[in-house]
Design a protein around this motif. Structure first.
Motif, mmCIF file in Angstrom:
data_model
loop_
_atom_site.group_PDB
_atom_site.id
_atom_site.type_symbol
_atom_site.label_atom_id
_atom_site.label_comp_id
_atom_site.label_asym_id
_atom_site.label_seq_id
_atom_site.Cartn_x
_atom_site.Cartn_y
_atom_site.Cartn_z
ATOM 1 N N SER A 106 0.841 -1.200 0.000
ATOM 2 C CA SER A 106 0.000 0.000 0.000
ATOM 3 C C SER A 106 0.869 1.241 0.000
ATOM 4 C CB SER A 106 -0.890 0.073 1.240
ATOM 5 O OG SER A 106 -1.408 -1.146 1.567
ATOM 6 N N GLN A 107 2.173 1.020 0.130
ATOM 7 C CA GLN A 107 3.098 2.146 0.175
ATOM 8 C C GLN A 107 2.698 3.133 1.258
ATOM 9 O OE1 GLN A 107 6.157 2.989 -1.944
ATOM 10 N NE2 GLN A 107 5.923 0.849 -1.416
ATOM 11 N N LYS A 108 2.303 2.592 2.382
ATOM 12 C CA LYS A 108 1.846 3.450 3.476
ATOM 13 C C LYS A 108 2.405 2.930 4.782
ATOM 14 C CE LYS A 108 -1.759 5.028 5.071
ATOM 15 N NZ LYS A 108 -3.050 4.873 5.704
ATOM 16 N N LYS A 109 2.687 3.882 5.666
ATOM 17 C CA LYS A 109 3.116 3.462 6.990
ATOM 18 C C LYS A 109 2.010 2.658 7.638
ATOM 19 C CE LYS A 109 4.647 5.035 11.454
ATOM 20 N NZ LYS A 109 6.005 5.023 11.891
#
Lengths: 565, 366, 386
Positions: free
Chosen positions: A280-283
């Motif tokens: 998700s390319q998210k923290k």
């Protein structure tokens, strides 16, 4: 070394790497390199998976009709026992920690190896030895006690209980040594700037797993040792004929075996945290909560073993307490699932093979975990205990949970391990087969169990035939999916398209190495970054890899994305 | 396929099915409901099922929705969003907890009710062995099937001749392990006439899956007497118990409230006994068995540790007969009614390990 | 130290590694910290490993205290006490050795380690005497139990000539072979001008000598105390006054006995008669004793201070099962400890220890202290029940 060379070493494809660093059988058999040990483990546990999987297919074929006679009752009993024993002891407990953990953990920490490389190799050989004893048991009189070895039947039976329990005993030590190694490595060998809360969550889960391995497995060791003594010289602790107590065996056994299931699932959950974040390319949302939930599950898991003994005749007070605490373990698991979903929110989601497995995990583990509630509640458990409902529940969490996550993790780190990419389309086909085959196999078993079909039955009442038949069809689909995945991976390792160090924009430290990594992991000083700061990652065309912003050529550096708050 | 779906929808949605139309419950999902408390179990199961379904659809639905809405598009990165929210974390920890507490409570309550065995329950002794069942009824007759009377509470006292077994009647939603070396109890209150499956639910060896028999609920006692295939006993268990008692116990234990070396036993059954260390224990099957086999484990207050152990001298059948005798005395029976009857078993043969199960066919003198 | 060490990467340009720092560690400190944490975690696993036995002990003691009161008569407090002192002393010498290693005094480390090993072997020697003595009486784990109330006299020539048990001879065969082997090897190595290995072998010989020291000492003590009433380490259990002449397995007679003994009854918590003649054969007898000299050969020395067979509860066998499992597992750990100590001993002879590298001595020391600590628990739990 020029900057370009360093960058190539850090993020490029490396033709000289740990795989060809040294050649010959001895260089692998006596290696101290955690990466090679991880690969050897991977081959080993996959073999165990396939062997025990074949047993499962034989069982399911036998169960096609209500009294097929394909196997004799005795042979059926041996099949389900060996399926369980090999799967639990030789495959699932070591699987993620020993195969993936060994490979990834030191690199994620920024270290060159685990704290005790020789102990690591010893762990591997203990695995080989223990599995060997299980196979010896198979080859001699077999084993027909169920993987749980309940007394007094396990004392009376003439099958190779001693070989098998000794094999499990040795495998236990393999697990303990892996746990010791990982615990010490995470404690003492983190990158100097990597505090506890800047570790990737996979490491938190491996750490919590190590705690369980260290505290619980020795109890299994002594239990199995006592069982062996019981059989060889008749010590009388578990044998009612000598004044012993069979329920005591159950308590000793489950005191380990319940925490063991958290050994199986925690690393899997750690992998899912990684996969969801990267794809998700998210923290990851709620990092601290997920980290602590791993430890909470590890600790609470020690307090609930009695829920396997609700019908054993133990006291009512104790029964109530175990039921209550069992429900409490559900919360940290639920917390993780909600946090993963929140991570997806406003992400940039890539539905590649590993991500498909991660999403499958949420679905399948969701069902597995929720069905645990039926079993934690006392009045329903009395009805469902020792039926197919339990079988379905634990397969949902172990296969739908651990195996799914392991496949996802293996696909995810495969390019790192071998520097080559897998065929994503076929990978996803495999995932679909695994997912659908699994559901078809085990969902009908919930219904069967609720309707009263007991487990470990070689023949059964005709009313259950249709459920068994769906289950059998599903099993073959599941098997096909697993085999397809293995084929895709092996093909990729040999002939796949070469890739560079960080094809998916991972931000944890293992992506700061070449693919495959060099023998020492890091041929350059390791630069610490937040493992979930994907905004810091930039695609570098010259390297054909994602790199941290600071490593890109200055004149090509794009504007930073606004920081997350 | 569609037939199956129709089948599902038409009858068996497990949500509080219409009691009128389906008095036996939801036939697809559950076995028939044939005992008290079965309805409670099904209710809890259904409730948990629907709670889980709601959560599951929520989770998977959200997952699918998010994956579609936020799928990766070229040139579009992730949008900024918070990476933690403590309020949310607490909310989704605490709210489900409330549901879990309810589930636990309901399950515990249901369980607790099934463990309250009424004093007037009919006692049937279950002897499990590899791989068959034997049920002994209060009058000493035996059967390989369990025959019950509708509306009559039943207490099963279960023992195993060899390894672990488990008594499971799915229609009653009841199960209990049978552990060698001790007695375990199980309580039923059958509420519906019919034939139900009784199965062994603890793996016990090669013939485990063959260890299935029938549990039949009859409308009344007479029907049960007529319809059951009995293995008739030659004598009532308490009579042989009386003889065993005379041979082994009467020297130290009186049965007319007289204290000898040991306490009198005529009124002891089911009472609470105080021990030398001040604790209390109920005089039930387990206590009697323990007293016979390891007498020094619990000593009654004001008595000393003098009792012999009968391990190896009395077998399981003898112990059950002694228990039957104690129950008989407690219920006011006159031990003199034992007398000599045909088929009398010499107590000297007792303890040799041979079975003393009577042969079927002879007319009992009761 | 590592096998198949890969070719040294010449591009290794970071800080130089000390000779004893493993490649994957950044510093000696990191290595020591890791080792320390690792050994502590390992000791935790050892404690948990034993815990199952402690739990079994606790459960049995609380549910069947009578077994424990009867059975511990057979355990000699003095021998157990000597073993305790020996192990405590060995912990002292071990700690001394660790201190010496910290100061880099390899010679002292070698000496202290050697003494520790000798103490460990002595412990095993005394244990051998205890075990063989019990086996003479037929006290074995539950299913092999055939207690007769009498000693079986020795049959083997060596045992007879030395006046010891056949079992003790059997147990001492391997130590004897090892002793001779180590002495011979040591002499040969000295002649081959390999002084370090020769000293090492001599040290191992001395260690095995410790076993004989313990065994001989223990045996002498046993014989000295044989005739005295302290043989079983406490006054014999007062049994039923009517036990003289009691016949087992007789219901009618039993009834009479029960009546008679009522008047003779004195102590609470005493052993009571239990006909056992059938039991020693009826239960799972897992293997007959092939050893000549047991089960009735030779003259029987009836020891009036030992409890009579009939007076022991059948379940007393469980006590001994627990006893053998606990002390057996402990002895196995002592053996392992001797192996680790031997490794330290060798490395001291080669002079490996220095102030900035002494970790292994420390770790083995910790292990040894744990083994000692476990015995400190076992001794009162098994021997000092009163």
């Amino acid at each position: 070394m020029s900057t370009a060379e360093i960058r190539q070493k850090m993020f490029g494809h490396a033709d000289k790497n740990y795989l060809n660093h040294s050649k010959g059988f001895a260089s692998w058999a006596l290696t101290l390199d955690h990466k090679r040990i991880g690969i050897m483990y991977l081959i080993g546990v996959t073999s165990a998976l396939l062997l025990a999987g074949v047993f499962a297919l034989v069982l399911r074929t036998h169960l096609w009709v209500s009294d097929s006679g394909m196997l004799s009752d005795a042979m059926y009993n041996q099949m389900f026992t060996l399926h369980g024993a090999i799967m639990v002891f030789a495959f699932i407990i070591p699987s993620i920690p020993a195969a993936l953990g060994n490979f990834v953990l030191p690199m994620m920490l920024g270290a060159k190896d685990v704290a005790f490389p020789r102990l690591n190799l010893a762990s591997f050989y203990l695995w080989v030895c223990g599995t060997g004893f299980l196979l010896v048991a198979l080859a001699t009189s077999g084993l027909d006690t169920g993987w749980t070895f309940y007394t007094p039947y396990s004392i009376r039976t003439q099958t190779s209980v001693v070989y098998a329990t000794f094999g499990a005993f040795v495998l236990g030590f393999s697990s303990i040594f892996t746990g010791i190694n990982f615990l010490v490595t995470v404690n003492t060998m983190r990158h100097p700037q990597m505090g506890w809360f800047r570790m990737p969550l996979f490491l938190w889960s491996l750490y919590a797993t190590a705690i369980i391995q260290i505290l619980a497995t020795p109890v299994l060791g002594i239990t199995l040792l006592l069982l062996i003594m019981e059989k060889l010289i008749g010590v009388g602790i578990f044998d009612p004929a000598l004044g012993g107590d069979p329920v005591l065996f159950q308590h000793f056994f489950w005191f380990y075996s319940h925490p063991a299931v958290y050994v199986m699932i925690l690393p899997a959950m750690g992998i899912i945290s990684e996969l969801i974040a990267v794809y998700s390319q998210k923290k990851i949302f709620g990092y601290t909560f997920i980290a602590f939930s791993s430890v909470a599950i590890a600790l609470l898991g020690f307090l609930v073993w009695g829920h396997h003994l609700f019908t054993s005749g133990q006291s009512h007070v104790v029964t109530l307490i175990f039921s209550a605490i069992t429900f409490s373990v559900a919360i940290p698991s639920a917390v993780k699932v909600f946090n993963w979903l929140a991570t997806l929110y406003k992400g940039s989601i890539l539905l590649c093979t590993p991500m498909c497995y991660a999403l499958s995990f949420i679905f399948l583990f969701g069902i597995g975990g929720l069905t645990g509630l039926f079993l934690g509640a006392l009045s329903t458990d009395i009805h469902l205990h020792d039926t197919y409902f339990v079988v379905a529940h634990f397969h949902f969490v172990m296969v739908g949970g651990t195996l799914t996550a392991m496949l996802g993790g293996v696909f995810h780190w495969w390019p790192k391990m071998f520097g080559r990419m897998y065929n994503d389309l076929l990978g996803r086909v495999g995932c679909f087969l695994v997912f659908s085959g699994f559901n078809l196999t085990f969902f009908p078993q919930f219904v069967m169990g609720a309707r009263g079909m007991p487990r470990r039955y070689a023949s059964y009442d005709p009313e259950f035939v249709i459920f068994h038949q769906w289950s059998t069809v599903g099993a073959f689909v599941l098997g096909a999916g697993i085999v397809l995945s293995v084929v895709v991976l092996v093909y990729a390792a040999l002939y796949g398209r070469k890739v560079t160090g960080n094809p998916f924009s991972g931000a944890s430290l293992e992506w700061q190495t070449s693919s495959p990594p060099s023998f020492h992991n890091f041929d350059h000083p390791v630069v610490m970054h937040d493992p979930y700061d994907f905004g810091d990652m930039v695609y570098d065309e010259t390297l054909d890899s994602w790199v941290h912003r600071e490593f890109i050529e200055p004149d090509r550096r794009p504007e930073p994305v606004p920081a997350h708050h | 396929m569609m037939n199956f779906v129709n089948l599902l929808i038409a009858q068996q949605i497990p949500m509080f099915p219409d009691a009128e139309k389906h008095p036996e419950g939801a036939p697809f999902w559950f076995p028939p409901r044939a005992a008290a408390f079965a309805g409670d179990v099904d209710f809890l199961y259904s409730a948990i099922f629907w709670i889980c379904t709601v959560f599951f659809i929520g989770i998977v639905g959200a997952m699918c929705y998010l994956c579609v809405k936020y799928r990766r598009r070229p040139g579009v990165g992730p949008q900024p969003s918070p990476s933690h929210n403590t309020v949310l974390e607490l909310a989704w920890s605490i709210l489900p907890s409330i549901l879990l507490v309810w589930m636990f409570w309901e399950g515990a309550r249901g369980y607790y009710e099934t463990q309250q065995i009424p004093d007037d329950a009919e006692k049937i002794v279950v002897t499990a062995s590899q791989f068959s069942w034997e049920f002994t009824y209060p009058d000493g007759d035996k059967s390989t099937e369990l025959h019950l009377v509708e509306g009559r509470p039943v207490r099963l006292v279960m023992e195993s001749r060899d390894v672990l077994h488990s008594m499971y009647v799915a229609a009653f939603r009841q199960k209990k392990d049978i552990v060698p070396g001790r007695y375990t109890d199980l309580y039923f209150l059958p509420t519906r006439v019919g034939k139900y499956r009784l199965a062994c639910a603890e793996y016990c060896g090669e013939g485990h899956s063959r260890m299935r028999t029938l549990c039949q609920v009859h409308p009344d006692d007479q029907t049960r007497k007529d319809k059951t295939i009995w293995i008739k006993a030659k004598y009532m268990p308490w009579k042989n118990g009386a003889r065993t008692f005379n041979m082994n116990c009467a020297g130290c234990h009186g049965i007319k409230d007289d204290t000898k070396t040991g306490p009198p036993l005529n009124q002891k059954w089911g009472e609470m006994e105080t021990l030398t260390d001040g604790t209390q224990v109920k005089v039930d099957e387990t206590y009697v068995r323990e007293s016979l086999l390891t007498p020094d484990a619990k000593i009654v207050a004001n008595f000393s540790n003098q009792m012999l152990s009968f391990k190896g001298k009395l077998n399981d059948q003898d112990i059950l007969e002694l228990i039957a005798f104690l129950e008989y005395l407690k219920s006011g029976g006159d031990p003199a009614a034992a007398g000599e009857v045909e088929g009398y078993v010499d107590p000297a043969a007792v303890g040799s390990g041979e079975a003393t199960t009577p042969v079927a066919g002879a007319e009992p003198a009761k | 130290m590592a096998v198949a060490e890969p070719a040294h990467d010449t591009d290794h340009d970071h800080h130089e590694h000390g000779e004893f720092i493993a490649h994957h560690f950044d510093s000696a400190e990191q290595q020591y910290d890791s080792g320390k944490l690792g050994i502590w975690v390992f000791l935790v696993t050892e404690v948990l490993f034993f815990s199952g036995l402690f739990v079994a002990y606790t459960l049995w003691r609380s549910h069947h205290p009578e077994i424990f009161t009867q059975a511990h008569v057979f355990l000699d407090k003095v021998l157990g006490g000597i073993n305790t002192v020996v192990l405590l002393f060995s912990s002292l010498t071990m700690a001394w050795g660790v201190r010496a290693a910290q100061m880099g005094r390899n010679r002292v480390v070698a000496q202290m380690t050697l003494i520790t090993m000798v103490c460990a072997a002595m412990f095993l020697g005394i244990k051998a005497v205890e075990y063989s003595h019990k086996w003479d009486l037929g006290i074995k784990p539950a299913s092999l139990w055939h207690y007769t109330g009498e000693h079986t006299a020795a049959v083997g020539p060596l045992a007879v000539s030395l006046g010891i048990s056949d079992w003790l001879v059997t147990l001492s065969i391997i130590p004897a072979i090892l002793l001779i082997a180590f002495v011979v090897v040591s002499v040969v190595l000295r002649l081959m001008d390999k002084p370090v290995w020769s000293t090492f072998s001599a040290g191992l010989a001395i260690t095995v000598g410790g076993y004989f020291l313990g065994a001989v000492g223990g045996q002498l003590y046993m014989q000295a105390s044989e005739g005295s009433s302290s043989h079983a380490s406490r006054a014999p259990v007062v049994l039923h006054a009517s036990s003289a002449g009691y016949q087992e397995q007789d219901h009618v007679a039993g009834q009479e006995k029960a009546v008679d003994s009522h008047a003779a009854d004195a102590k609470a918590g005493e052993a009571h008669p239990d006909g056992n003649a059938a039991d020693e054969h009826a239960s799972n007898d897992h293997g007959t004793d092939a050893h000549a000299g047991d089960s009735g050969h030779g003259a029987h020395a009836v020891d009036p201070h030992l409890p009579r067979k009939e007076d022991l509860d059948q379940d007393v066998r469980i006590f001994f099962s627990i006893y053998y499992c606990m002390t057996g597992l402990h002895a196995f750990h002592i053996l392992g400890g001797i192996a680790f100590l031997a490794w330290i001993f060798y490395r001291s002879l080669v002079g490996h220890w220095r102030p900035d590298y002494f970790g292994p001595v420390d770790y083995v020391g910790l292990y040894w202290h744990l083994v000692d600590l476990i015995w400190i628990y076992l001794f009162p739990m098994l021997y000092l029940i009163d």
